[in-house]
Scaffold this active site. Structure first.
Site, PDB file in Angstrom:
ATOM      1  N   ASP A  22       0.801  -1.228   0.000  1.00  0.00           N
ATOM      2  CA  ASP A  22       0.000   0.000   0.000  1.00  0.00           C
ATOM      3  C   ASP A  22       0.835   1.279   0.000  1.00  0.00           C
ATOM      4  O   ASP A  22       2.049   1.252   0.196  1.00  0.00           O
ATOM      5  CB  ASP A  22      -0.948   0.001   1.216  1.00  0.00           C
ATOM      6  CG  ASP A  22      -0.288  -0.544   2.488  1.00  0.00           C
ATOM      7  OD1 ASP A  22       0.964  -0.582   2.535  1.00  0.00           O
ATOM      8  OD2 ASP A  22      -0.997  -0.925   3.424  1.00  0.00           O
ATOM      9  N   ASN A  26      -7.960  -2.165  14.256  1.00  0.00           N
ATOM     10  CA  ASN A  26      -9.321  -2.505  13.837  1.00  0.00           C
ATOM     11  C   ASN A  26      -9.340  -3.746  12.947  1.00  0.00           C
ATOM     12  O   ASN A  26     -10.336  -4.040  12.301  1.00  0.00           O
ATOM     13  CB  ASN A  26      -9.968  -1.322  13.103  1.00  0.00           C
ATOM     14  CG  ASN A  26      -9.159  -0.888  11.887  1.00  0.00           C
ATOM     15  OD1 ASN A  26      -8.181  -1.531  11.522  1.00  0.00           O
ATOM     16  ND2 ASN A  26      -9.562   0.191  11.251  1.00  0.00           N
ATOM     17  N   HIS A  47      -7.458  -4.254  10.270  1.00  0.00           N
ATOM     18  CA  HIS A  47      -7.138  -4.064   8.851  1.00  0.00           C
ATOM     19  C   HIS A  47      -5.856  -4.786   8.474  1.00  0.00           C
ATOM     20  O   HIS A  47      -4.950  -4.950   9.299  1.00  0.00           O
ATOM     21  CB  HIS A  47      -7.105  -2.567   8.456  1.00  0.00           C
ATOM     22  CG  HIS A  47      -5.899  -1.801   8.908  1.00  0.00           C
ATOM     23  ND1 HIS A  47      -5.973  -0.500   9.350  1.00  0.00           N
ATOM     24  CD2 HIS A  47      -4.577  -2.116   8.971  1.00  0.00           C
ATOM     25  CE1 HIS A  47      -4.753  -0.067   9.652  1.00  0.00           C
ATOM     26  NE2 HIS A  47      -3.901  -1.033   9.435  1.00  0.00           N
TER      27      HIS A  47
HETATM   28  C1  F6R Z   1       1.378  -1.094   6.090  1.00  0.00           C
HETATM   29  C2  F6R Z   1       0.175  -1.903   6.278  1.00  0.00           C
HETATM   30  C3  F6R Z   1      -0.634  -1.824   7.522  1.00  0.00           C
HETATM   31  C4  F6R Z   1       0.203  -2.024   8.791  1.00  0.00           C
HETATM   32  C5  F6R Z   1      -0.667  -1.910  10.039  1.00  0.00           C
HETATM   33  C6  F6R Z   1       0.132  -2.034  11.318  1.00  0.00           C
HETATM   34  O1  F6R Z   1       2.001  -1.383   4.865  1.00  0.00           O
HETATM   35  O2  F6R Z   1      -0.168  -2.612   5.386  1.00  0.00           O
HETATM   36  O3  F6R Z   1      -1.653  -2.784   7.473  1.00  0.00           O
HETATM   37  O4  F6R Z   1       0.809  -3.275   8.749  1.00  0.00           O
HETATM   38  O5  F6R Z   1      -1.328  -0.685  10.025  1.00  0.00           O
HETATM   39  O6  F6R Z   1       0.997  -0.953  11.423  1.00  0.00           O
HETATM   40  P1  F6R Z   1       2.046  -0.837  12.652  1.00  0.00           P
HETATM   41  O7  F6R Z   1       2.999  -1.962  12.488  1.00  0.00           O
HETATM   42  O8  F6R Z   1       2.685   0.497  12.434  1.00  0.00           O
HETATM   43  O9  F6R Z   1       1.238  -0.948  13.886  1.00  0.00           O
END
Ligand code: F6R
Length: 242
Positions: free
Chosen positions: A67, A136, A138
């Protein structure tokens, strides 16, 4: 769904890095799907160290990042591309032409997304997808409500995600409202998936994803339907597993 528990965030990174290193040794022309974010920092650090120690070359490896924020270019310090350059690409011998990224500055978003899907296909599909998880649930930037069959597209970021990610920006207002992300359908087509999570803040999302109902309200719960998905957790993130 399989999961393993490591002691802390550093060990989560180390464990995942050793699994990835094994896969690269087995298939030097592997196609990797990569994630950014704080959880990934110890992972990339370990993978860089390991590749030095065990003389693993990335010269045949191709990668596709999950992303990017809409509006941020590769030179922007908050872009995910910048994160990857700084933490990983600049430290390994990967070929520039094998790095695939969604361009947050691209105006023709639909074409960009379609092209990305085609490029993944042309590369033979993703062998191993690395994921983090949001509070959440994702994965990528597929926020709750994302369709299980969704493909690479532009999405609106949720308030929780914008708030969580604002720690890297000057203010909440500076956090982009939109992103481009591989879809859940795209992710599910990867042959193998390893999701990394660390810290108590992720415990609820992790528990719902592994043992809860499979629902679009918890995007990562779709991974229960994948034949080869593994969660690598630290004690905090595993804290609510029953
Ligand atoms: C980033 C991504 C997101 C992160 C998620 C956790 O490329 O795809 O899904 O993996 O937001 O982010 P952190 O590790 O910063 O808590």
């Amino acid at each position: 769904m399989k999961f393993i528990i490591a002691e802390d965030s550093r060990k989560v990174g180390k464990k995942a890095a050793s699994l990835v290193a094994q896969e690269i040794k087995r298939k030097p022309e592997i196609v990797l799907g990569l994630a950014s974010g704080r959880t990934m920092i110890p992972f990339y650090k370990s993978l860089v160290l390991l590749s030095g120690k065990e003389k693993i070359s990335f010269s045949g490896v191709a990668c596709f990042n999950l992303d990017e924020y809409v509006g941020l270019g590769s030179g922007d310090k908050n872009s995910l591309r910048y994160f990857m350059e700084k933490n990983f690409f600049s430290k390994i011998d990967i070929k520039e032409s094998n790095i695939h990224f969604l361009d947050g500055k691209e105006k023709r978003v639909r074409e960009t997304c379609k092209k990305y899907e085609k490029e993944i296909k042309r590369a033979g599909g993703i062998d191993l997808q690395i994921l983090g998880i949001g509070r959440n649930g994702h994965i990528g930037f597929n926020e709750p409500g994302s369709g299980f069959k969704s493909r690479t597209r532009e999405v609106k970021l949720s308030d929780v995600t914008r708030r969580d990610n604002s720690r890297d920006f000057n203010s909440l207002n500076a956090v982009p409202r939109k992103a481009i992300t591989m879809g859940l359908g795209t992710i599910m087509q990867s042959r193998r998936i390893i999701l990394l999570a660390s810290g108590r803040r992720k415990a609820e999302a992790v528990s719902k994803s592994i043992t809860g109902k499979i629902t679009e309200d918890v995007p990562a719960s779709v991974l229960q339907r994948h034949k080869n998905a593994l969660f690598v957790l630290d004690r905090g993130a595993a804290g609510k597993l029953r």
